[in-house]
Design a protein around this motif. Structure first.
Motif, short mmCIF file in Angstrom:
data_model
loop_
_atom_site.label_atom_id
_atom_site.label_comp_id
_atom_site.label_asym_id
_atom_site.label_seq_id
_atom_site.Cartn_x
_atom_site.Cartn_y
_atom_site.Cartn_z
N THR A 299 70.95 -21.95 -55.11
CA THR A 299 71.38 -20.89 -56.03
C THR A 299 72.54 -21.39 -56.89
O THR A 299 72.58 -21.14 -58.10
CB THR A 299 71.78 -19.63 -55.23
OG1 THR A 299 70.68 -19.25 -54.41
CG2 THR A 299 72.15 -18.47 -56.15
N GLY A 300 73.46 -22.10 -56.26
CA GLY A 300 74.61 -22.66 -57.00
C GLY A 300 74.14 -23.60 -58.09
O GLY A 300 74.67 -23.59 -59.21
N SER A 301 73.11 -24.43 -57.79
CA SER A 301 72.60 -25.36 -58.80
C SER A 301 72.01 -24.62 -60.00
O SER A 301 72.19 -25.03 -61.14
CB SER A 301 71.49 -26.23 -58.19
OG SER A 301 72.05 -27.23 -57.41
N VAL A 302 71.29 -23.52 -59.71
CA VAL A 302 70.71 -22.75 -60.82
C VAL A 302 71.84 -22.12 -61.66
O VAL A 302 71.81 -22.16 -62.89
CB VAL A 302 69.76 -21.64 -60.28
CG1 VAL A 302 69.21 -20.80 -61.44
CG2 VAL A 302 68.62 -22.25 -59.48
N LEU A 303 72.85 -21.60 -60.99
CA LEU A 303 73.94 -20.93 -61.71
C LEU A 303 74.70 -21.91 -62.61
O LEU A 303 75.16 -21.55 -63.69
CB LEU A 303 74.92 -20.26 -60.74
CG LEU A 303 74.37 -19.09 -59.93
CD1 LEU A 303 75.47 -18.46 -59.08
CD2 LEU A 303 73.74 -18.02 -60.82
N VAL A 304 74.83 -23.15 -62.15
CA VAL A 304 75.55 -24.15 -62.96
C VAL A 304 74.75 -24.48 -64.22
O VAL A 304 75.32 -24.60 -65.31
CB VAL A 304 75.86 -25.40 -62.09
CG1 VAL A 304 76.26 -26.58 -62.94
CG2 VAL A 304 76.98 -25.05 -61.10
N ALA A 305 73.42 -24.58 -64.10
CA ALA A 305 72.60 -24.79 -65.31
C ALA A 305 72.73 -23.58 -66.24
O ALA A 305 72.81 -23.74 -67.47
CB ALA A 305 71.14 -25.02 -64.91
N CYS A 306 72.77 -22.39 -65.67
CA CYS A 306 72.95 -21.17 -66.48
C CYS A 306 74.31 -21.20 -67.20
O CYS A 306 74.43 -20.79 -68.36
CB CYS A 306 72.88 -19.91 -65.61
SG CYS A 306 71.25 -19.57 -64.94
N ALA A 307 75.32 -21.69 -66.50
CA ALA A 307 76.67 -21.74 -67.09
C ALA A 307 76.68 -22.67 -68.31
O ALA A 307 77.29 -22.37 -69.34
CB ALA A 307 77.68 -22.22 -66.04
N ARG A 308 75.96 -23.79 -68.20
CA ARG A 308 75.85 -24.72 -69.35
C ARG A 308 75.22 -24.01 -70.54
O ARG A 308 75.70 -24.09 -71.67
CB ARG A 308 75.00 -25.92 -68.92
CG ARG A 308 74.68 -26.88 -70.04
CD ARG A 308 73.74 -27.98 -69.57
NE ARG A 308 74.34 -28.84 -68.57
CZ ARG A 308 73.89 -28.97 -67.30
NH1 ARG A 308 72.81 -28.30 -66.91
NH2 ARG A 308 74.48 -29.77 -66.45
N ALA A 309 74.12 -23.28 -70.27
CA ALA A 309 73.41 -22.58 -71.33
C ALA A 309 74.30 -21.52 -71.98
O ALA A 309 74.32 -21.36 -73.21
CB ALA A 309 72.14 -21.93 -70.78
N VAL A 310 75.06 -20.82 -71.16
CA VAL A 310 75.92 -19.74 -71.67
C VAL A 310 76.98 -20.31 -72.62
O VAL A 310 77.23 -19.76 -73.70
CB VAL A 310 76.55 -18.96 -70.49
CG1 VAL A 310 77.80 -18.21 -70.91
CG2 VAL A 310 75.52 -18.01 -69.90
N VAL A 311 77.58 -21.42 -72.25
CA VAL A 311 78.61 -22.02 -73.11
C VAL A 311 77.98 -22.46 -74.43
O VAL A 311 78.53 -22.21 -75.52
CB VAL A 311 79.30 -23.21 -72.39
CG1 VAL A 311 80.21 -23.97 -73.33
CG2 VAL A 311 80.09 -22.70 -71.18
N ARG A 312 76.82 -23.12 -74.36
CA ARG A 312 76.16 -23.58 -75.59
C ARG A 312 75.76 -22.41 -76.48
O ARG A 312 75.95 -22.44 -77.70
CB ARG A 312 74.91 -24.37 -75.23
CG ARG A 312 75.19 -25.73 -74.62
CD ARG A 312 73.91 -26.27 -74.03
NE ARG A 312 73.93 -27.70 -73.83
CZ ARG A 312 72.87 -28.40 -73.39
NH1 ARG A 312 71.73 -27.78 -73.13
NH2 ARG A 312 72.93 -29.69 -73.22
N MET A 313 75.20 -21.35 -75.89
CA MET A 313 74.71 -20.22 -76.68
C MET A 313 75.87 -19.42 -77.27
O MET A 313 75.78 -18.94 -78.39
CB MET A 313 73.80 -19.33 -75.83
CG MET A 313 72.48 -20.03 -75.48
SD MET A 313 71.50 -19.13 -74.26
CE MET A 313 70.92 -17.72 -75.20
N ASN A 314 76.97 -19.31 -76.52
CA ASN A 314 78.14 -18.60 -77.05
C ASN A 314 78.74 -19.38 -78.22
O ASN A 314 79.15 -18.79 -79.23
CB ASN A 314 79.18 -18.39 -75.94
CG ASN A 314 80.40 -17.61 -76.42
OD1 ASN A 314 81.50 -18.14 -76.46
ND2 ASN A 314 80.22 -16.36 -76.79
#
Ligand code: NDP
Length: 325
Positions: A279-294
Motif C-alpha cells: 500500500t505504501g508503494s502505491v501511495l508513493v507513486a500517487c504522491a509523485r503524480a499529485v506533485v506533477r499534476m499540481n
C-alpha cells in the motif's frame, strides 16, 4: 532535476511502509515525519520527527504529504486539514463514505490551491482501476472482488480503537466455494455475507467486558454488521507468536461477453507478503503524480481514476512508449 520532497503524516504500519517505498524512489526524498505523539517518542529510519501542531512551518519545505492515519477515525479529520496547506495523498478505505470524504477534501484543497488524491492503495486504489478498466472494455459483464485471505489494516485499526482492546487483528477470508463458482464462469448474485467471513483475534485489557467488546465489533456499521464475524480472545503470548505478520491479497474477476456465446474472463490476483509495504508503494507513486499534476495546475480532490498512468511512473512518456507499450 530536484527531488520530490515528501512528508509522512502518521507513523504506524502504513507510515513505515511509505518510508520504505520512498527509499526505493530515486526521484523522491523523505524530509519529515509528522505525528500527534511526542516527537521524542517516535524513532524513524532517519527523517526528522515533527509534532503535527507545528506542520505549518513546513509548508514551503514539503511538496506532498502522505497521510497514513487510520480510516476509522483519523483521515476524515486529518486529510481536509492537511489539504488546506499541502498537496496530499491518503488511503481512506471506508468505501461507503468515500463520496462524503471526497467533498470535504475537495473544498479544503481548492481553498489552498492544492491537489489531494484520496483513497489510494490497492482497495480502494489499484483494484478500483481494474474494476473500471474491465467495465469500460467489457460493458456486458459482471465484476466480483474477493479479498484475502489476509489481514485488513482498516478493520484491525477499527477493532483496536474499541475500549478494552489491548491488541487486535482482523482477517478477511473469502468463501472458497463462492470464489470457485465465479471462476467457473457462473454469474452468481452473492451477498457480502456469502462472499467473505471475518475473523478477529484480540487481547483484552485486564477486567474488560468481553461480551460488550464482541457485541460492539459484530454490530459495527460499514465494517462488520453485514458479515459473519468470529471474535476470538487470546493471550498476549499467542498474539505475539501468531498474529504480527501482515499478509493480504485478493482477486478481481470480471465475467463478460461481446456476442452470444463469446465469453471473456478477466482475472487479476494479488498476493502480498506485506499489506502496508505494498500500500505504501502505491501511495508513493500517487504522491509523485499529485506533485506533477499540481505543477500543471490541477487543484481540488481526485482519485486514481483521474490520474493518467504515465504520471505515476518516474520515466518520461517517451521512455514509457518505448519500453512499456
Ligand atoms: P496503525 O494503527 O498502525 O496507525 C494509524 C495511526 O496510529 C498512525 O498514523 C499513528 O499516528 C498512530 N500510531 C501508530 N502506532 C502508534 C503507537 N505505537 N502508539 C500510538 N499511536 C500510534 O494503522 P495502519 O498503518 O496499519 O493503517 C492505517 C490505515 O491504512 C488503515 O486504517 C487503512 O484505512 C489504510 N489502508 C488502506 C489500504 C488501501 O488499499 N486503500 C490498504 C491498507 C491500509 P501518529 O503518528 O500521529 O500518532
Amino acid at each position: 532535476m530536484s527531488t520530490i520532497k515528501v512528508a509522512i503524516n502518521g507513523y504506524g504500519n502504513l507510515g513505515r511502509g511509505v518510508e520504505k517505498a520512498i527509499a526505493h524512489a530515486k526521484d523522491m526524498e523523505l524530509v519529515a515525519v509528522f505525528t500527534r505523539r511526542d516527537p521524542e517518542s517516535v524513532t524513524t529510519q532517519g527523517a526528522p520527527v515533527v509534532s503535527l501542531d507545528d506542520v505549518d512551518a513546513w509548508a514551503d519545505k514539503v511538496d506532498v504529504v502522505v497521510n497514513c492515519g487510520g480510516s476509522a477515525t483519523d483521515l476524515h479529520v486529518q486529510t481536509p486539514i492537511i489539504a488546506k496547506k499541502f498537496n496530499v495523498v491518503d488511503s481512506f478505505d471506508t468505501h461507503a463514505k468515500i463520496p462524503e470524504h471526497f467533498e470535504e477534501v475537495n473544498k479544503a484543497a481548492e481553498g489552498g490551491s492544492n491537489l489531494a488524491l484520496i483513497s489510494g492503495g490497492w482497495d480502494p486504489g489499484f483494484f478500483s482501476l481494474l474494476r473500471v478498466y474491465g467495465a469500460a472494455f467489457l460493458p456486458e459483464s459482471d465484476v466480483y472482488t474477493f479479498w484475502g485471505p489476509g489481514l485488513s489494516q482498516g478493520h484491525s485499526d477499527a477493532v483496536r480503537r474499541i475500549e478494552g482492546v489491548k491488541k487486535g487483528v482482523q482477517y478477511t477470508i473469502p468463501v472458497e466455494e463462492a470464489r470457485q463458482r465465479i471462476l467457473g464462469g457462473e454469474h452468481a448474485e452473492l451477498t457480502v455475507r456469502e462472499k467473505h467471513e471475518r475473523v478477529v483475534y484480540l487481547v483484552a485489557e485486564d477486567g474488560a467486558d468481553k461480551d460488550k467488546i464482541r457485541d460492539e465489533i459484530v454490530n459495527m456499521p460499514n465494517y462488520f454488521d453485514e458479515y459473519n464475524t468470529t471474535v476470538n480472545f487470546i493471550s498476549d503470548a499467542e498474539f505475539d507468536a501468531e498474529h504480527t505478520g501482515m499478509p493480504h491479497g485478493g482477486d478481481v474477476i470480471r465475467l463478460g461477453k461481446t456476442s452470444e456465446g463469446v465469453q471473456h474472463v478477466i482475472h487479476f490476483n494479488l498476493k502480498l507478503d506485506s499489506n502496508p509495504e505494498f500500500t505504501g508503494s502505491v501511495l508513493v507513486a500517487c504522491a509523485r503524480a499529485v506533485v506533477r499534476m499540481n505543477a500543471e495546475g490541477a487543484q481540488g480532490a481526485i482519485t486514481l481514476f483521474d490520474v493518467p498512468p504515465a504520471k505515476l511512473h518516474p520515466a518520461t512518456p517517451a521512455e514509457l512508449r518505448a519500453h512499456m507499450l
